[in-house]
Design a protein around this motif. Structure first.
Motif, PDB file in Angstrom:
ATOM      1  N   THR A 129       0.801  -1.234   0.000  1.00 58.65           N
ATOM      2  CA  THR A 129       0.000   0.000   0.000  1.00 58.65           C
ATOM      3  C   THR A 129       0.830   1.279   0.000  1.00 58.65           C
ATOM      4  O   THR A 129       0.261   2.373   0.032  1.00 58.65           O
ATOM      5  CB  THR A 129      -0.992   0.037   1.187  1.00 58.65           C
ATOM      6  OG1 THR A 129      -0.247   0.033   2.418  1.00 58.65           O
ATOM      7  CG2 THR A 129      -1.929  -1.151   1.172  1.00 58.65           C
ATOM      8  N   HIS A 130       2.171   1.130  -0.044  1.00 63.68           N
ATOM      9  CA  HIS A 130       2.977   2.361  -0.140  1.00 63.68           C
ATOM     10  C   HIS A 130       4.375   2.062  -0.667  1.00 63.68           C
ATOM     11  O   HIS A 130       5.176   1.424   0.013  1.00 63.68           O
ATOM     12  CB  HIS A 130       3.079   3.066   1.215  1.00 63.68           C
ATOM     13  CG  HIS A 130       3.853   4.345   1.131  1.00 63.68           C
ATOM     14  ND1 HIS A 130       3.310   5.519   0.661  1.00 63.68           N
ATOM     15  CD2 HIS A 130       5.145   4.629   1.412  1.00 63.68           C
ATOM     16  CE1 HIS A 130       4.227   6.469   0.668  1.00 63.68           C
ATOM     17  NE2 HIS A 130       5.365   5.957   1.124  1.00 63.68           N
ATOM     18  N   VAL A 131       4.670   2.562  -1.863  1.00 64.25           N
ATOM     19  CA  VAL A 131       5.984   2.300  -2.460  1.00 64.25           C
ATOM     20  C   VAL A 131       6.276   3.362  -3.526  1.00 64.25           C
ATOM     21  O   VAL A 131       5.354   3.921  -4.133  1.00 64.25           O
ATOM     22  CB  VAL A 131       6.038   0.860  -3.036  1.00 64.25           C
ATOM     23  CG1 VAL A 131       5.013   0.656  -4.135  1.00 64.25           C
ATOM     24  CG2 VAL A 131       7.431   0.466  -3.494  1.00 64.25           C
ATOM     25  N   HIS A 132       7.569   3.640  -3.711  1.00 61.80           N
ATOM     26  CA  HIS A 132       8.007   4.655  -4.694  1.00 61.80           C
ATOM     27  C   HIS A 132       8.753   3.940  -5.824  1.00 61.80           C
ATOM     28  O   HIS A 132       9.904   3.525  -5.625  1.00 61.80           O
ATOM     29  CB  HIS A 132       8.973   5.648  -4.044  1.00 61.80           C
ATOM     30  CG  HIS A 132       8.406   6.405  -2.877  1.00 61.80           C
ATOM     31  ND1 HIS A 132       8.115   7.750  -2.936  1.00 61.80           N
ATOM     32  CD2 HIS A 132       8.087   6.010  -1.616  1.00 61.80           C
ATOM     33  CE1 HIS A 132       7.637   8.150  -1.764  1.00 61.80           C
ATOM     34  NE2 HIS A 132       7.608   7.114  -0.933  1.00 61.80           N
ATOM     35  N   PHE A 133       8.147   3.835  -7.013  1.00 57.41           N
ATOM     36  CA  PHE A 133       8.872   3.105  -8.073  1.00 57.41           C
ATOM     37  C   PHE A 133      10.178   3.793  -8.473  1.00 57.41           C
ATOM     38  O   PHE A 133      11.170   3.101  -8.748  1.00 57.41           O
ATOM     39  CB  PHE A 133       7.946   2.803  -9.270  1.00 57.41           C
ATOM     40  CG  PHE A 133       8.043   3.729 -10.448  1.00 57.41           C
ATOM     41  CD1 PHE A 133       9.051   3.583 -11.400  1.00 57.41           C
ATOM     42  CD2 PHE A 133       7.109   4.750 -10.626  1.00 57.41           C
ATOM     43  CE1 PHE A 133       9.135   4.441 -12.488  1.00 57.41           C
ATOM     44  CE2 PHE A 133       7.191   5.609 -11.703  1.00 57.41           C
ATOM     45  CZ  PHE A 133       8.205   5.460 -12.635  1.00 57.41           C
TER      46      PHE A 133
ATOM     47  N   THR B  47      -0.062  10.385   0.541  1.00 54.94           N
ATOM     48  CA  THR B  47       0.973  11.299   1.001  1.00 54.94           C
ATOM     49  C   THR B  47       1.678  10.677   2.202  1.00 54.94           C
ATOM     50  O   THR B  47       1.453   9.516   2.527  1.00 54.94           O
ATOM     51  CB  THR B  47       0.383  12.698   1.325  1.00 54.94           C
ATOM     52  OG1 THR B  47       1.446  13.640   1.535  1.00 54.94           O
ATOM     53  CG2 THR B  47      -0.505  12.660   2.566  1.00 54.94           C
ATOM     54  N   HIS B  48       2.565  11.449   2.837  1.00 52.14           N
ATOM     55  CA  HIS B  48       3.271  11.001   4.035  1.00 52.14           C
ATOM     56  C   HIS B  48       2.791  11.804   5.243  1.00 52.14           C
ATOM     57  O   HIS B  48       2.425  12.970   5.108  1.00 52.14           O
ATOM     58  CB  HIS B  48       4.778  11.205   3.877  1.00 52.14           C
ATOM     59  CG  HIS B  48       5.376  10.420   2.743  1.00 52.14           C
ATOM     60  ND1 HIS B  48       5.484  10.919   1.466  1.00 52.14           N
ATOM     61  CD2 HIS B  48       5.876   9.164   2.703  1.00 52.14           C
ATOM     62  CE1 HIS B  48       6.048  10.006   0.686  1.00 52.14           C
ATOM     63  NE2 HIS B  48       6.291   8.924   1.399  1.00 52.14           N
ATOM     64  N   LEU B  49       2.817  11.173   6.419  1.00 53.98           N
ATOM     65  CA  LEU B  49       2.307  11.820   7.631  1.00 53.98           C
ATOM     66  C   LEU B  49       3.132  11.395   8.838  1.00 53.98           C
ATOM     67  O   LEU B  49       3.307  10.190   9.082  1.00 53.98           O
ATOM     68  CB  LEU B  49       0.838  11.398   7.833  1.00 53.98           C
ATOM     69  CG  LEU B  49       0.162  11.787   9.157  1.00 53.98           C
ATOM     70  CD1 LEU B  49      -0.033  13.304   9.232  1.00 53.98           C
ATOM     71  CD2 LEU B  49      -1.186  11.071   9.304  1.00 53.98           C
TER      72      LEU B  49
ATOM     73  N   ALA C 252       1.053   7.453   4.629  1.00 53.27           N
ATOM     74  CA  ALA C 252       2.159   6.567   4.961  1.00 53.27           C
ATOM     75  C   ALA C 252       2.809   6.986   6.275  1.00 53.27           C
ATOM     76  O   ALA C 252       2.979   8.178   6.537  1.00 53.27           O
ATOM     77  CB  ALA C 252       3.201   6.600   3.847  1.00 53.27           C
ATOM     78  N   HIS C 253       3.138   5.987   7.071  1.00 55.40           N
ATOM     79  CA  HIS C 253       3.894   6.081   8.324  1.00 55.40           C
ATOM     80  C   HIS C 253       3.024   6.367   9.539  1.00 55.40           C
ATOM     81  O   HIS C 253       2.818   5.489  10.352  1.00 55.40           O
ATOM     82  CB  HIS C 253       5.078   7.060   8.204  1.00 55.40           C
ATOM     83  CG  HIS C 253       5.911   6.756   6.998  1.00 55.40           C
ATOM     84  ND1 HIS C 253       6.446   5.514   6.792  1.00 55.40           N
ATOM     85  CD2 HIS C 253       6.220   7.505   5.891  1.00 55.40           C
ATOM     86  CE1 HIS C 253       7.093   5.504   5.622  1.00 55.40           C
ATOM     87  NE2 HIS C 253       6.957   6.685   5.059  1.00 55.40           N
ATOM     88  N   ALA C 254       2.549   7.597   9.728  1.00 58.07           N
ATOM     89  CA  ALA C 254       1.647   7.901  10.855  1.00 58.07           C
ATOM     90  C   ALA C 254       2.178   7.306  12.160  1.00 58.07           C
ATOM     91  O   ALA C 254       1.455   6.631  12.885  1.00 58.07           O
ATOM     92  CB  ALA C 254       0.235   7.382  10.537  1.00 58.07           C
TER      93      ALA C 254
ATOM     94  N   THR D  14       5.947  -1.466   1.619  1.00 59.41           N
ATOM     95  CA  THR D  14       7.404  -1.656   1.645  1.00 59.41           C
ATOM     96  C   THR D  14       8.128  -0.321   1.719  1.00 59.41           C
ATOM     97  O   THR D  14       9.228  -0.235   2.244  1.00 59.41           O
ATOM     98  CB  THR D  14       7.903  -2.395   0.391  1.00 59.41           C
ATOM     99  OG1 THR D  14       7.602  -1.602  -0.763  1.00 59.41           O
ATOM    100  CG2 THR D  14       7.272  -3.770   0.263  1.00 59.41           C
ATOM    101  N   ASP D  15       7.517   0.737   1.152  1.00 60.35           N
ATOM    102  CA  ASP D  15       8.164   2.052   1.070  1.00 60.35           C
ATOM    103  C   ASP D  15       9.575   1.989   0.486  1.00 60.35           C
ATOM    104  O   ASP D  15      10.441   2.777   0.861  1.00 60.35           O
ATOM    105  CB  ASP D  15       8.169   2.767   2.426  1.00 60.35           C
ATOM    106  CG  ASP D  15       8.498   4.258   2.298  1.00 60.35           C
ATOM    107  OD1 ASP D  15       8.200   4.838   1.247  1.00 60.35           O
ATOM    108  OD2 ASP D  15       9.067   4.824   3.251  1.00 60.35           O
ATOM    109  N   VAL D  16       9.812   1.083  -0.438  1.00 63.39           N
ATOM    110  CA  VAL D  16      11.074   1.168  -1.194  1.00 63.39           C
ATOM    111  C   VAL D  16      11.128   2.561  -1.822  1.00 63.39           C
ATOM    112  O   VAL D  16      10.101   3.058  -2.284  1.00 63.39           O
ATOM    113  CB  VAL D  16      11.085   0.078  -2.311  1.00 63.39           C
ATOM    114  CG1 VAL D  16      12.163   0.364  -3.338  1.00 63.39           C
ATOM    115  CG2 VAL D  16      11.241  -1.302  -1.678  1.00 63.39           C
TER     116      VAL D  16
HETATM  117 ZN    ZN Z   1       7.124   6.892   1.081  1.00 67.25          ZN
END
Ligand code: ZN
Ligand code: GUN
Length: 434
Positions: free
Chosen positions: A76-80, A231-233, A270-272, A321-323
């Motif tokens: 549910t969260h990754v940066h290609f 987004t990121h939080l 993401a994160h929270a 994974t947030d790669v």
């Molecule tokens: Zn991220």
């Protein structure tokens, strides 16, 4: 109508959240099971004796030994664009962004680079058994065109969006409120609901968007049905202090996004990690979603995600994974680190809860559970074949187990891409380990 194919192996899939229905009602397991797929969807599933008795005798059956079929993983969260900068040494979030991430993302101004990395990224997902992901591009429109072209060609169900960022980053990565809006709109028109593709409005995080740009992001969300927001939080303490200084009028980090209309049931934060009580409350009240990214949170030293508190506030959570801040594309590895993060907080992550989070829970978090997330009849047939003998160690350890839960737990603690024997997208095999 295409020919039906049956797959015979042990089959396990998630039926609901163990936190809601208890462990026993949360899954179905067929030690000798058959999954029947036709026209890209699940046509039948169950114990082999039952399914084979009710299907036509000429059914084509593919048999597996020492394998476990389950539904594809959902990241549910990754940066290609960060695929080739994974494992960049030494920094925490803000320095990591400035020193490594922003220079890497600059390369995606080149459409040929974007196209090559998009293919590489999707190959990595498939070899790790991930069939759906929620994906960041870069600020460049072309990065997202390249991504969707590649995922549409493979018929993978993907959510992605162009990063909006108009301040506090190098000039070469900045858009403007106007161009960010116009480029996003063009991509929405081109890709949202095209095949299995879906669009997410993607302001990077509050520090890199002006109030004007956040307002434009809110405007886009209001203009189209079914759009996502990602987004990121509250990932890092310095980041949070920075957000408070940039938006002194707002009550909290989450309140910045709230103010601009960015919360809702398709909004994934993401994160929270470092949320205050009113933020938990508001996330639940707005049906917003959190993405738990264990390997990233440990790698950047960001902090420990408190999963049970999200359950208390009925906030849906997916795993990410947030790669490239995350250190693995493998959802098995991600589960392993999630387990340890909860251990550090005196909590447990049962393997069935972990399975839920990586499959049906991820689908629910992305509001796609009517389509994917498990292998119920009618769902899109995105599934994987796990190898219970993937390595000598996994084989030895699994030979020394007596229950499904132990086997699953061993795969989760010791498994990675080597444990993925095959990956199927919409009923078609797209990956097979050599
Ligand atoms: Zn991220
Ligand atoms: N916050 C803003 N951008 C990023 C990013 O690319 N990765 C992570 N982990 N956090 C971010």
């Amino acid at each position: 109508m295409t020919h039906a194919v049956a797959y015979r192996a042990a089959i396990l899939h998630s039926l609901d959240d163990p936190a809601k229905v208890g462990l026993e009602a949360s899954y179905a397991y067929y030690p000798d099971g058959v999954l029947v797929v036709a026209d890209g969807r699940v046509r039948d599933i169950g114990a082999a004796a039952d399914v084979l008795a009710r299907q036509p005798a000429e059914l084509n059956v593919v048999e597996f030994n020492n394998k476990l079929i389950t539904s594809g993983f959902i990241d549910t969260h990754v940066h290609f664009p960060q695929s080739e900068m994974i494992a960049s040494y030494g920094e925490q979030l803000l320095d990591w962004l400035n020193n490594y991430t922003f220079p890497e993302e600059r390369k995606f101004a080149d459409p040929a680079h974007s196209a090559r990395v998009a293919e590489f990224f999707l190959d990595q997902l498939l070899r790790n058994g991930t069939t759906t992901a929620m994906v960041f591009g870069t600020v460049h429109k072309a990065s997202v065109d390249a991504f969707f072209q590649a995922s549409d060609k493979r018929n993978m169900r993907m959510i992605a969006g162009k990063v909006m960022m108009d301040r506090h980053a190098p000039d070469f990565l900045l858009d403007t409120p106007e161009s960010g809006y116009a480029d996003s709109k063009e991509l929405i028109e081109r890709w949202h609901n095209k095949g299995r593709q879906l669009y997410a409005v993607t302001p990077r995080f509050a520090p890199t968007s002006s109030p004007e740009q956040l307002a434009e992001a809110g405007r886009l969300l209001a203009e189209y049905d079914g759009l996502y927001m990602q987004t990121h939080l509250s990932e890092n303490k310095q980041e949070i202090a920075w957000v408070k200084s940039l938006f002194p009028e707002q009550k909290s980090y989450l309140d910045v996004y709230d103010h601009f209309g960015l919360l809702g049931d398709r909004s994934v934060f993401a994160h929270a990690i470092h949320l205050e009580e009113p933020e938990f409350d508001r996330m639940g009240g707005s049906n917003s979603v959190a993405a738990f990214c264990p390997t990233s949170n440990l790698f950047l030293g960001s902090g420990l995600f408190n999963l049970p508190r999200f359950e208390d506030y009925e906030v849906d959570v997916g795993l990410g994974t947030d790669v490239g801040a995350g250190t693995s594309f493998s959802m098995l590895q991600t589960i392993s680190e999630a387990y340890k993060i909860l251990q550090l907080q005196q909590h447990r992550l049962h393997p069935l809860k972990a399975l839920y989070l990586a499959t049906l829970g991820g689908a629910r978090a992305l509001r796609l559970d009517d389509k994917i997330g498990n292998l119920q009849v009618g769902k899109e047939a995105d599934f994987i074949v796990l190898d219970l003998q993937a390595t000598p160690l996994i084989k030895a350890r699994i030979d020394n187990t007596s229950t499904l839960f132990e086997q699953l737990f061993v795969l989760m603690m010791l498994g990675d891409d080597r444990a993925i024997a095959e990956t199927y997208i919409y009923g078609q095999r797209q990956y097979r380990r050599d």
